[in-house]
Design an enzyme around this catalytic site. Structure first.
Site, PDB file in Angstrom:
ATOM      1  N   THR A 151      40.409  40.519  44.721  1.00 45.89           N
ATOM      2  CA  THR A 151      41.468  39.508  44.676  1.00 45.89           C
ATOM      3  C   THR A 151      42.366  39.764  43.472  1.00 45.89           C
ATOM      4  O   THR A 151      41.946  40.342  42.472  1.00 45.89           O
ATOM      5  CB  THR A 151      40.903  38.085  44.513  1.00 45.89           C
ATOM      6  OG1 THR A 151      40.290  37.968  43.219  1.00 45.89           O
ATOM      7  CG2 THR A 151      39.911  37.741  45.597  1.00 45.89           C
ATOM      8  N   ASP A 152      43.623  39.317  43.585  1.00 45.63           N
ATOM      9  CA  ASP A 152      44.419  39.195  42.373  1.00 45.63           C
ATOM     10  C   ASP A 152      43.744  38.122  41.521  1.00 45.63           C
ATOM     11  O   ASP A 152      43.027  37.255  42.024  1.00 45.63           O
ATOM     12  CB  ASP A 152      45.858  38.811  42.714  1.00 45.63           C
ATOM     13  CG  ASP A 152      46.840  39.206  41.624  1.00 45.63           C
ATOM     14  OD1 ASP A 152      46.400  39.436  40.473  1.00 45.63           O
ATOM     15  OD2 ASP A 152      48.048  39.294  41.902  1.00 45.63           O
ATOM     16  N   TRP A 153      43.977  38.158  40.229  1.00 44.77           N
ATOM     17  CA  TRP A 153      43.230  37.294  39.302  1.00 44.77           C
ATOM     18  C   TRP A 153      43.508  35.816  39.596  1.00 44.77           C
ATOM     19  O   TRP A 153      44.648  35.350  39.527  1.00 44.77           O
ATOM     20  CB  TRP A 153      43.577  37.651  37.863  1.00 44.77           C
ATOM     21  CG  TRP A 153      42.622  38.630  37.267  1.00 44.77           C
ATOM     22  CD1 TRP A 153      41.903  38.474  36.121  1.00 44.77           C
ATOM     23  CD2 TRP A 153      42.221  39.929  37.766  1.00 44.77           C
ATOM     24  NE1 TRP A 153      41.093  39.577  35.885  1.00 44.77           N
ATOM     25  CE2 TRP A 153      41.270  40.473  36.890  1.00 44.77           C
ATOM     26  CE3 TRP A 153      42.573  40.659  38.895  1.00 44.77           C
ATOM     27  CZ2 TRP A 153      40.684  41.726  37.088  1.00 44.77           C
ATOM     28  CZ3 TRP A 153      41.989  41.905  39.101  1.00 44.77           C
ATOM     29  CH2 TRP A 153      41.057  42.426  38.200  1.00 44.77           C
ATOM     30  N   GLY A 162      43.100  34.538  42.540  1.00 41.23           N
ATOM     31  CA  GLY A 162      43.705  34.482  43.867  1.00 41.23           C
ATOM     32  C   GLY A 162      42.777  34.079  44.987  1.00 41.23           C
ATOM     33  O   GLY A 162      43.193  34.044  46.142  1.00 41.23           O
TER      34      GLY A 162
END
Length: 806
Positions: A228-230, A232
């Site tokens: 995941t994006d941080w 996210g």
């Protein structure tokens, strides 16, 4: 599964723990099973491994690393070889800093020139972006570590980026927004992919079975890790079901329990978790191999600095050269003006910010060069404040010069992660300076520094224009070598420059301000729109001048590709980027007038001719058919166009191509705007005919209670007075900080607070605030002050007690 026997030895709790981070940048370790933590670091154009406290905004300084030109800059080189070489150097430095996964490159499309992260992305064209990304990935991974291509997918605005719902038709999704990922993943063989923050057609991207399973895993055969994006992650179990292995950063075990409970309840099969663990273990073990034996913990700083300079030299674009004012003649007296000449603008802001090992400054380099410099004046205040005194001093200096070198562009606070730009203009105080300088000395060469397209109504007042984009720590020296003629410019624009922002196809549809953003322009972005709709532009896609001239001749087309000759007809050695565009002539299916399908960069000495070939591939003639749900080829005559840019076609021929006999996917009478290509003003009814369903409501429902995916900005409509006051305080702080010139600090409020969804408070605090505590915060926001405060305090006590029990 590769690690079936090891996974059998692990408990359910151990397996679940591997699915989220140990801290902000590291994965969980299980030493009892010989599993180490691995380190993930930002790094699209340089390693950002923070030495102190970790953050996602670039606030805390990182270990020094070479700051290479950004992706937007490297794209102008049109050189896969250069991208791979930069990746090679990035890989060396990542290993030296013991990084396992380098979070880059970024390959989202430049749908709109105002998107705040355009400086981190390659192009408006998926073929060019994909090829360059694949090269960079190969370079990075040649050292045994992993690249992580991002942000998958359709992540094209910063405003409300963690919750915005992107509404896009399937064909546009496949042809424009996924093709670069397809090329990067298949040809680059990346070991990791980062999912995007946003939603796609109503589902969070990391939970979206269509793009995560149907396309990424099954169609493309990807068997690596998705991270995941941080912050996210929305629904952890739904993400795992879609094959999103790693959630970052840590949630202090909270989401591990969600996985465990889902398996015990039967909502999630343990076999699904096992497969995710297997892929995660493969990433850990394969990227740890390089550190199992002696490895270089240092790199040659000077060599890497020279490599950054070479990359910048090949990426600088010459946009105007009236009267051959460039290269500068020996002995000319040069006045150096512009704040960016004293303090270079060389990279963007946010998570990609690099702490450079060394930094060349333009004015220092000019003083040490062979140029006859008569002085320097800043001319303007960097962050936009007007100063008549600075303009007067600059004009006094310019009067005595033969040539004025004017360093202008966008400042660091204007181009930053988390924020979209407000307009396409450079600051007015810089334009005022240019106007004044033109009155006293018309021999002006502008050196432009910014990471995205800008309007240039002022271009008639400069004789020379060099665009360095954001050219990294050695960009200043690279620019001097272009100015002097030591290096012949060979960069070409990887994006179109419109005359004005209102000319862009997504002008009416960007950004999505509340619930969703509609991609009504369909596949007609960038040059695909401008060339098809016959809209005049400032500079076309693929444009760039040289100090020499090139002639194209003798085109031959067969079923395998195109072959033609290029001759350097000037007096100086140089490099030319030849571009292959293909256009279908049938008219039965709406398509852009031309699409990039190949390119080659050729070095030629003066008078030299080379025969070059651009081969066709599986993407040359294909289109995505929404009826058959697969790639098809339309039987038709195709124009084969060889150009020096999308608007400068030098050679042309036709080729008949047999098709796959697929049914026509559209009813032409229902999509007149798309068949005309003039998609800058599409009605909702026609867009609904394109996507095949009703367009969802794009406005917030201001009557319902706030929930996990509502943002702090929506507190302005909250029932709770405390929440409304908090919104007012945040808004006032942002306004006040901008008013007193603290724009970077103001931006942090917008990036990290204003557009953050409530769930992000939990996901980004590393377990300090968990979801039950967040329930209490939401109660307060929704008008239940005492009940919410009591719930928050009780859950906080539970959390502290549980932590002490561990």
């Amino acid at each position: 599964m590769k690690y079936k026997e090891l996974i059998k030895k692990m408990t359910l709790e151990e397996k679940a723990s591997l699915m989220s981070g140990k801290d902000f940048w590291q994965t969980q370790d299980l030493p009892q099973h010989g599993i180490n933590s691995i380190f993930l670091a930002d790094g699209p154009h340089g390693i950002r491994k923070q030495a102190e406290a970790a953050d996602h905004l670039g606030l805390n300084e990182s270990i020094p690393a070479t700051c290479f030109p950004t992706a937007a800059t490297v794209a102008n080189s049109w050189s896969v070889e250069l991208a791979e070489k930069i990746g090679d150097y990035l890989g060396i430095e990542a290993v030296a800093q013991k990084v396992n996964v380098l979070l880059g490159p970024g390959i989202n499309m430049k749908r709109n020139p105002l998107a705040g992260r355009n400086f981190e992305y390659f192009s408006e064209d998926p073929y060019l972006a994909g090829k360059l990304a694949a090269g960079m990935i190969r370079g990075i991974q040649s050292h045994g570590i992993s690249a992580c291509v991002k942000h998958y997918a359709v992540n094209n605005q910063e405003e409300r980026r963690m919750v915005i719902d992107t509404i896009v038709d399937e064909r546009t999704l496949r042809e424009i927004y996924l093709t670069a990922f397809e090329i990067a993943i298949k040809e680059g063989q990346t070991k990791a992919v980062m999912s995007a923050y946003n939603m796609l057609n109503g589902v969070h991207t990391n939970e979206n079975m269509h793009i995560m399973q149907d396309i990424l895993r099954k169609e493309w055969g990807y068997d690596g890790v998705v991270v995941t994006d941080w912050g996210g992650s929305n629904d952890r179990v739904a993400g795992l079901l879609a094959g999103n292995e790693l959630e970052m950063p840590t949630t202090a075990g909270e989401t591990n329990q969600e996985i465990i409970q889902a398996i015990r309840s039967g909502k999630l099969q343990e076999e699904v978790l096992d497969e995710c663990v297997d892929r995660m273990l493969d990433l850990i073990f394969t990227t740890e191999e390089v550190y199992a034996k002696p490895y270089k913990q240092q790199f040659d700083v000077d060599e890497h600095h020279r490599a950054a300079q070479k990359a910048a030299e090949e990426s600088i674009v010459l946009l105007k050269n009236e009267g051959n004012i460039l290269p500068l003649k020996q002995g000319v007296k040069v006045a150096v003006i512009g704040d960016f000449a004293n303090e270079a603008r060389y990279q963007g802001a946010g998570s990609s910010i690099v702490n450079p090992t060394k930094l060349d400054q333009p004015w220092n380099g000019l003083k040490e060069s062979g140029f006859v410099t008569i002085g320097y004046e800043p001319g303007f205040e960097r962050y936009g404040k007007k100063s008549r005194k600075r303009i007067e001093k600059a004009c006094a200096l310019a009067k005595n010069a033969d040539v004025v070198l004017l360093y202008i562009g966008l400042d660091e606070a204007t181009e930053a992660e988390g924020l979209d730009r407000h307009d396409m203009r450079i600051p007015q105080n810089q334009i005022d300076l240019l106007d004044a300088l033109y009155q006293v000395n018309p021999n002006i060469v502008a050196i432009l520094s910014c990471g995205a397209a800008v309007e240039m109504p002022w271009i008639g007042k400069v004789k020379g224009l060099l665009h360095g984009y954001l050219s990294g720590q050695a960009g200043a020296k690279a620019m001097l070598r272009i100015l002097s003629g030591e290096v012949n410019p060979s960069g070409k624009l990887a994006e179109t420059y419109p005359l004005q922002y209102e000319d862009t196809p997504s002008y009416r549809y960007f950004p999505g301000k509340e619930v969703s953003v509609e991609y009504r322009e369909g596949p007609f972005i960038g040059y695909r729109y401008f060339d098809t709709a016959n809209v005049e532009v400032r500079f076309p896609f693929g444009f760039g001048l040289s100090y020499t001239t090139f002639e194209y001749s003798d085109l031959q087309v067969d079923r395998d590709g195109v072959t033609f000759s290029i001759t350097n007809t000037g007096s100086m050695a140089g490099m030319e980027v030849a571009q292959l565009y293909v256009g279908c002539e049938s008219g039965l299916i709406f398509r852009p007038d031309k699409e990039l399908k190949g390119f080659v960069k050729v070095h030629l000495n003066a008078g030299e001719t080379k025969r070059v070939t651009i081969a066709f591939d599986d993407k040359t003639f294909r289109y995505f058919n929404v009826k058959t749900d697969r790639w098809e080829i339309e039987e038709a005559d195709y124009k084969m166009m060889i150009g020096a840019s999308s608007a400068d076609i030098r050679l042309q021929d036709r080729l008949f191509v047999e098709g796959t006999e697929a049914p026509i996917p559209y009813e032409k009478e229902k999509l007149p705007t798309y068949y005309s290509g003039k998609t800058n003003d599409v009605s909702v009814e026609e867009f609904e005919a394109l996507i095949g369903r009703k367009v969802p409501v794009s406005k917030w429902d201001r009557t319902r209670p706030l929930g996990y995916n509502d943002t702090i900005a929506q507190c302005q409509y909250a029932k709770g007075g405390l929440a409304r006051f908090a919104f007012w305080l945040i808004s006032f702080s942002y306004w006040f900080l901008r008013k007193i010139g603290k724009r970077s600090t103001a931006n942090i409020i917008m990036m990290s607070i204003y557009h953050m969804p409530f769930r992000g408070i939990s996901r980004m605090t590393g377990g300090v605030i968990n979801m039950p505590m967040l329930d209490g915060i939401l109660m307060i926001a929704n008008g239940q002050l005492l009940k919410g405060a009591g719930h928050l305090l009780r859950e906080r006590k539970k959390l502290v007690k549980g932590a002490k029990g561990l």
